[in-house]
Scaffold this active site. Structure first.
Site, PDB file in Angstrom:
ATOM      1  CG  MET A 127      -0.036  -2.337  11.515  1.00  0.00           C
ATOM      2  SD  MET A 127       1.584  -2.189  10.709  1.00  0.00           S
ATOM      3  CE  MET A 127       2.426  -3.582  11.344  1.00  0.00           C
ATOM      4  CD  GLU A 244       4.357  -7.611   7.912  1.00  0.00           C
ATOM      5  OE1 GLU A 244       4.470  -6.951   8.961  1.00  0.00           O
ATOM      6  OE2 GLU A 244       3.322  -7.599   7.208  1.00  0.00           O
ATOM      7  NE  ARG A 245       8.322  -3.031   5.165  1.00  0.00           N
ATOM      8  CZ  ARG A 245       8.338  -1.867   5.793  1.00  0.00           C
ATOM      9  NH1 ARG A 245       9.477  -1.374   6.258  1.00  0.00           N
ATOM     10  NH2 ARG A 245       7.225  -1.164   5.938  1.00  0.00           N
TER      11      ARG A 245
HETATM   12  C1  LIG Z   1      -4.536  -8.145   0.357  1.00  0.00           C
HETATM   13  C2  LIG Z   1      -4.074  -7.141   1.360  1.00  0.00           C
HETATM   14  C3  LIG Z   1      -3.694  -7.577   2.627  1.00  0.00           C
HETATM   15  C4  LIG Z   1      -3.290  -6.653   3.593  1.00  0.00           C
HETATM   16  N1  LIG Z   1      -3.037  -7.077   4.868  1.00  0.00           N
HETATM   17  C5  LIG Z   1      -2.849  -6.144   5.845  1.00  0.00           C
HETATM   18  C6  LIG Z   1      -2.779  -6.543   7.222  1.00  0.00           C
HETATM   19  O1  LIG Z   1      -2.857  -7.734   7.565  1.00  0.00           O
HETATM   20  N2  LIG Z   1      -2.625  -5.566   8.156  1.00  0.00           N
HETATM   21  C7  LIG Z   1      -2.536  -4.244   7.834  1.00  0.00           C
HETATM   22  O2  LIG Z   1      -2.398  -3.424   8.729  1.00  0.00           O
HETATM   23  N3  LIG Z   1      -2.593  -3.834   6.548  1.00  0.00           N
HETATM   24  C8  LIG Z   1      -2.754  -4.760   5.546  1.00  0.00           C
HETATM   25  N4  LIG Z   1      -2.855  -4.357   4.242  1.00  0.00           N
HETATM   26  C9  LIG Z   1      -2.732  -2.938   3.927  1.00  0.00           C
HETATM   27  C10 LIG Z   1      -1.468  -2.576   3.154  1.00  0.00           C
HETATM   28  O3  LIG Z   1      -0.325  -2.738   3.952  1.00  0.00           O
HETATM   29  C11 LIG Z   1      -1.659  -1.149   2.617  1.00  0.00           C
HETATM   30  O4  LIG Z   1      -2.641  -1.234   1.581  1.00  0.00           O
HETATM   31  C12 LIG Z   1      -0.390  -0.537   2.109  1.00  0.00           C
HETATM   32  O5  LIG Z   1       0.483  -0.266   3.179  1.00  0.00           O
HETATM   33  C13 LIG Z   1      -0.634   0.782   1.331  1.00  0.00           C
HETATM   34  O6  LIG Z   1      -1.454   1.651   2.059  1.00  0.00           O
HETATM   35  P1  LIG Z   1      -2.757   2.298   1.327  1.00  0.00           P
HETATM   36  O7  LIG Z   1      -3.509   1.194   0.704  1.00  0.00           O
HETATM   37  O8  LIG Z   1      -3.448   3.159   2.308  1.00  0.00           O
HETATM   38  O9  LIG Z   1      -2.145   3.176   0.153  1.00  0.00           O
HETATM   39  P2  LIG Z   1      -1.675   4.706   0.258  1.00  0.00           P
HETATM   40  O10 LIG Z   1      -0.828   4.884   1.466  1.00  0.00           O
HETATM   41  O11 LIG Z   1      -2.857   5.586   0.082  1.00  0.00           O
HETATM   42  O12 LIG Z   1      -0.742   4.801  -1.029  1.00  0.00           O
HETATM   43  C14 LIG Z   1      -1.270   4.959  -2.350  1.00  0.00           C
HETATM   44  C15 LIG Z   1      -0.101   5.063  -3.317  1.00  0.00           C
HETATM   45  O13 LIG Z   1       0.696   6.190  -2.968  1.00  0.00           O
HETATM   46  C16 LIG Z   1       2.034   5.781  -2.777  1.00  0.00           C
HETATM   47  N5  LIG Z   1       2.675   6.583  -1.735  1.00  0.00           N
HETATM   48  C17 LIG Z   1       2.236   6.807  -0.470  1.00  0.00           C
HETATM   49  N6  LIG Z   1       3.142   7.550   0.191  1.00  0.00           N
HETATM   50  C18 LIG Z   1       4.152   7.791  -0.667  1.00  0.00           C
HETATM   51  C19 LIG Z   1       5.386   8.498  -0.586  1.00  0.00           C
HETATM   52  N7  LIG Z   1       5.781   9.087   0.544  1.00  0.00           N
HETATM   53  N8  LIG Z   1       6.189   8.548  -1.692  1.00  0.00           N
HETATM   54  C20 LIG Z   1       5.817   7.937  -2.838  1.00  0.00           C
HETATM   55  N9  LIG Z   1       4.672   7.258  -2.973  1.00  0.00           N
HETATM   56  C21 LIG Z   1       3.851   7.181  -1.904  1.00  0.00           C
HETATM   57  C22 LIG Z   1       1.962   4.312  -2.364  1.00  0.00           C
HETATM   58  O14 LIG Z   1       3.176   3.652  -2.617  1.00  0.00           O
HETATM   59  C23 LIG Z   1       0.826   3.842  -3.260  1.00  0.00           C
HETATM   60  O15 LIG Z   1       1.336   3.544  -4.525  1.00  0.00           O
HETATM   61  C24 LIG Z   1      -3.220  -5.259   3.255  1.00  0.00           C
HETATM   62  C25 LIG Z   1      -3.581  -4.853   1.968  1.00  0.00           C
HETATM   63  C26 LIG Z   1      -4.024  -5.763   1.046  1.00  0.00           C
HETATM   64  C27 LIG Z   1      -4.486  -5.242  -0.305  1.00  0.00           C
END
Ligand SMILES: Cc1cc2nc3c(=O)[nH]c(=O)nc-3n(C[C@H](O)[C@H](O)[C@H](O)COP(=O)(O)OP(=O)(O)OC[C@H]3O[C@@H](n4cnc5c(N)ncnc54)[C@H](O)[C@@H]3O)c2cc1C
Length: 381
Positions: A127, A244-245
């Site tokens: 995703m 999942e959660r």
């Molecule tokens: C080890 C690992 C495994 C993973 N596995 C998968 C996988 O299998 N498949 C997959 O699709 N993804 C996967 N992910 C991705 C993971 O789900 C995302 O990293 C996560 O959803 C956060 O997205 P981002 O990293 O783009 O952070 P961002 O969306 O850029 O967020 C950065 C910060 O801003 C905050 N933030 C964002 N929006 C808001 C809001 N509206 N209000 C307040 N705070 C906000 C977030 O909470 C965070 O603290 C994985 C990540 C890791 C590190």
């Protein structure tokens, strides 16, 4: 606190998972960490034991149970061994297999599920993109119709099992006009021309899981590779994310409890000032607090598990379970490291690794902030 959600058959299943871990997994843990991935024989062995197809119907090679508690037991035991095990197995057997089993056509189920249950077809769910994580509806990978085919272009990042997966369930924009209502799920075979992967990403913790970037360069698929409804992918993801959660919440707590048990043993044995460090009132109180935190959180999560077994778990309760257990887990792990002193900072100690491994739980599968957004919306805010 005595837990009463599991019965004799769940406990017998737990014993078989433990036996598998002790025999085939824990002796190889160092190799898994060094190779930054679980080897193929892990998957095929887990498949032989019946751990990868719990909810896949028997006709496709699974166990065909609709009792989610078996998944919960598997999740607890794998997470106690080390957190990355559930991260990888959960994405394969609980999450992505769930999409294929629930949304797939009869032909798709026959095509994919037997390999999923046997561990021969490893799954990933893609995703997240470099510019769209929390804001999933902003994803930019596109699929454009070209005659009878779809042409996919774009990139995904942080994908668990991404480096090794054989089939990647990928969220793709099929309608540029509609944000959330223009996303479709495609099952992309790793053999497809134009599909490639980056290196295994270098993470802070969970060394044993492979996490990778994926690239789609004119990948050609057909309607037969769409999973679920065209333009219905976002709704499908929202429907599947609560489970999942919940499983992340179960994993968080099992992982924290294991660290707590190991720390309890350590503070009884480690001496300072002529006595065990656990006997100092400060440390005793810390452990009393952690034991309370774990028990209280467990009671809530167990109720969520039962609600999910009945098919009645609201998304908001799964969000509460996920962020709260991530918080509790991280507090417990940090305090446990403190109780180990300098040894707690040494990678050769399980507690140090557990502390590194646990940090991601506040970020993946929807960050703690996004969980609170969901809860806030439910409160009418
Ligand atoms: C080890 C690992 C495994 C993973 N596995 C998968 C996988 O299998 N498949 C997959 O699709 N993804 C996967 N992910 C991705 C993971 O789900 C995302 O990293 C996560 O959803 C956060 O997205 P981002 O990293 O783009 O952070 P961002 O969306 O850029 O967020 C950065 C910060 O801003 C905050 N933030 C964002 N929006 C808001 C809001 N509206 N209000 C307040 N705070 C906000 C977030 O909470 C965070 O603290 C994985 C990540 C890791 C590190």
């Amino acid at each position: 606190m005595k837990r009463d959600i599991y019965h004799q058959d769940h406990e017998a299943f737990r014993a078989s998972v433990r036996e598998f871990l002790n025999r085939s997994v824990l002796p190889n843990a160092e190799r898994h960490a060094a190779e930054k991935a679980l080897p193929r024989e892990f998957w095929t062995e887990a498949g032989k034991q019946g751990f990868l197809g719990l909810h896949i119907a028997e006709e496709y090679g699974g166990a065909g149970t609709d009792d989610y508690r078996f998944t919960a037991v598997l999740c607890e035991e794998l997470s106690k061994a080390y957190a990355a095990l559930w991260t990888c197995v959960g994405i394969h057997a609980d999450v992505t297999a769930g999409y294929l089993a629930k949304l797939g056509t009869e032909e798709q189920r026959q095509r994919w599920l037997p390999g999923v249950a046997s561990g021969e077809t490893l799954l990933a769910l893609a995703m997240t993109e470099p510019s769209a994580g929390s804001d999933l509806a902003a994803l930019k990978t596109t699929a454009v119709r070209d005659g009878g085919q779809w042409v996919i272009n774009g990139a995904k990042t942080f994908i668990t099992n991404g480096y090794s997966a054989d089939l990647v369930l990928t969220a793709v924009r099929t309608n540029p006009e509609k944000k959330a209502r223009g996303i479709t799920l495609f099952a992309v075979p790793a053999t497809a021309e134009g599909f490639s992967r980056g290196r295994k990403l270098d993470k802070v913790g969970q060394d044993e899981s492979d996490t990778a970037e994926l690239f789609f360069d004119d990948v050609r698929l057909t309607d037969e590779d769409i999973v679920g409804e065209l333009d219905g992918g976002f709704v499908h993801m929202m429907q599947m994310l609560p489970q999942e959660r919940l499983s992340v919440a179960i994993s968080n707590l099992a992982h924290a409890r294991q660290a707590l048990d190991e720390t309890l043993q350590y503070v009884k044995e480690r001496k300072a000032f002529g006595t065990s460090i656990g006997s100092f009132q400060h440390n005793k109180f810390l452990l009393a607090e952690m034991s309370t935190q774990a028990d209280v959180a467990q009671a809530y999560v167990d109720q969520c598990v039962l609600a999910h077994v009945r098919g009645e778990l609201p998304a908001v309760d799964a969000a509460k379970a996920k962020w709260w257990t991530a918080q509790v887990q991280n507090e417990i792990l940090d305090r446990c490291v403190q109780l180990y002193g300098g040894y707690g900072y040494m990678n050769e100690y399980r507690i140090a690794r557990a502390w590194r491994d646990g940090r991601i739980s506040k970020i993946y599968a929807g960050s703690n902030e996004i969980m609170k957004e969901i809860i806030g919306r439910e409160l009418g805010l």
